[in-house]
Design a protein around this motif. Structure first.
Motif, PDB file in Angstrom:
ATOM      1  N   SER A   3      68.879  55.957  62.374  1.00  0.00           N
ATOM      2  CA  SER A   3      67.943  55.004  61.796  1.00  0.00           C
ATOM      3  C   SER A   3      66.644  55.749  61.492  1.00  0.00           C
ATOM      4  O   SER A   3      66.397  56.833  62.019  1.00  0.00           O
ATOM      5  CB  SER A   3      67.680  53.884  62.800  1.00  0.00           C
ATOM      6  N   GLU A  36      63.795  54.816  62.400  1.00  0.00           N
ATOM      7  CA  GLU A  36      62.977  54.742  63.605  1.00  0.00           C
ATOM      8  C   GLU A  36      63.366  55.888  64.540  1.00  0.00           C
ATOM      9  O   GLU A  36      64.543  56.178  64.733  1.00  0.00           O
ATOM     10  CB  GLU A  36      63.201  53.398  64.299  1.00  0.00           C
ATOM     11  N   ASN A  42      64.484  58.193  67.415  1.00  0.00           N
ATOM     12  CA  ASN A  42      65.409  58.047  68.550  1.00  0.00           C
ATOM     13  C   ASN A  42      66.164  56.718  68.555  1.00  0.00           C
ATOM     14  O   ASN A  42      66.478  56.194  69.614  1.00  0.00           O
ATOM     15  CB  ASN A  42      64.682  58.221  69.886  1.00  0.00           C
ATOM     16  N   LYS A  43      66.454  56.185  67.385  1.00  0.00           N
ATOM     17  CA  LYS A  43      67.209  54.939  67.322  1.00  0.00           C
ATOM     18  C   LYS A  43      68.381  55.128  66.377  1.00  0.00           C
ATOM     19  O   LYS A  43      68.273  55.817  65.371  1.00  0.00           O
ATOM     20  CB  LYS A  43      66.328  53.788  66.845  1.00  0.00           C
ATOM     21  N   THR A  71      72.340  53.020  65.050  1.00  0.00           N
ATOM     22  CA  THR A  71      73.157  51.810  65.044  1.00  0.00           C
ATOM     23  C   THR A  71      74.609  52.201  65.279  1.00  0.00           C
ATOM     24  O   THR A  71      75.143  53.061  64.575  1.00  0.00           O
ATOM     25  CB  THR A  71      73.031  51.089  63.684  1.00  0.00           C
TER      26      THR A  71
END
Length: 157
Positions: A57, A59, A61-62, A64
């Motif tokens: 993602s 963002e 360290n994010k 899905t």
């Protein structure tokens, strides 16, 4: 989508494989291409279980999980994604995938990754349709009891 734990991708090989049984020398897998060929995959081979794959993602360290991507694809495109993966440009892949996951990182997710995800989705949709059936957790039914009619006490006179 717990069944994704049984499905793997092996680096350098096309398609997906169903994990049959782990062993000391490696893992026994079965190809999901319709032929059902079983073979032993060496411990040194890079085997990626689909349950553990996620998409970057924007963002920090994010990511899905692939299971959420597949669920969104099912909601938006049904049982099969009709997308020309052979003749599509990078921009077309990114536009398509932007509808599925609007916040994917375009610098770390390549068009080849999106192509694989589309192909995997179509393969899983045909060979493992039970994967996409909604898991209906049975909740205990709470029955409301009708108010009991009060019996009139007969008074002795």
């Amino acid at each position: 989508m717990e069944a994704l734990q049984e499905v793997a991708h092996i680096a350098g090989r096309p398609g997906l494989f169903r994990i049959i049984k782990p062993g000391r020398a490696g893992v026994i897998v079965e190809s999901m291409d319709g032929k059902g060929k079983r073979e032993m995959v060496s411990v040194n081979a890079k085997v990626s279980v689909l349950k553990d794959i996620s998409i970057y993602s924007e963002e920090f360290n994010k990511s899905t999980p692939l299971s959420e991507i597949f669920t969104t694809m099912r909601e938006k495109h049904g049982e099969k994604v009709d997308f020309d993966t052979k003749n599509a440009s990078q921009d077309e892949f990114f536009t398509f995938f932007g509808e599925i996951m609007p916040d994917f990182d375009q610098e770390r997710v390549y068009s080849s990754d999106i192509k694989k995800i589309i192909q995997w989705y179509n393969l899983l949709s045909t060979s493992m349709p039970e994967l996409f059936e909604e898991s209906k957790e049975e909740e205990p039914e709470v029955k409301e009891e009708a108010p009991k009619a009060k019996k009139k006490a007969k008074s002795k006179e």
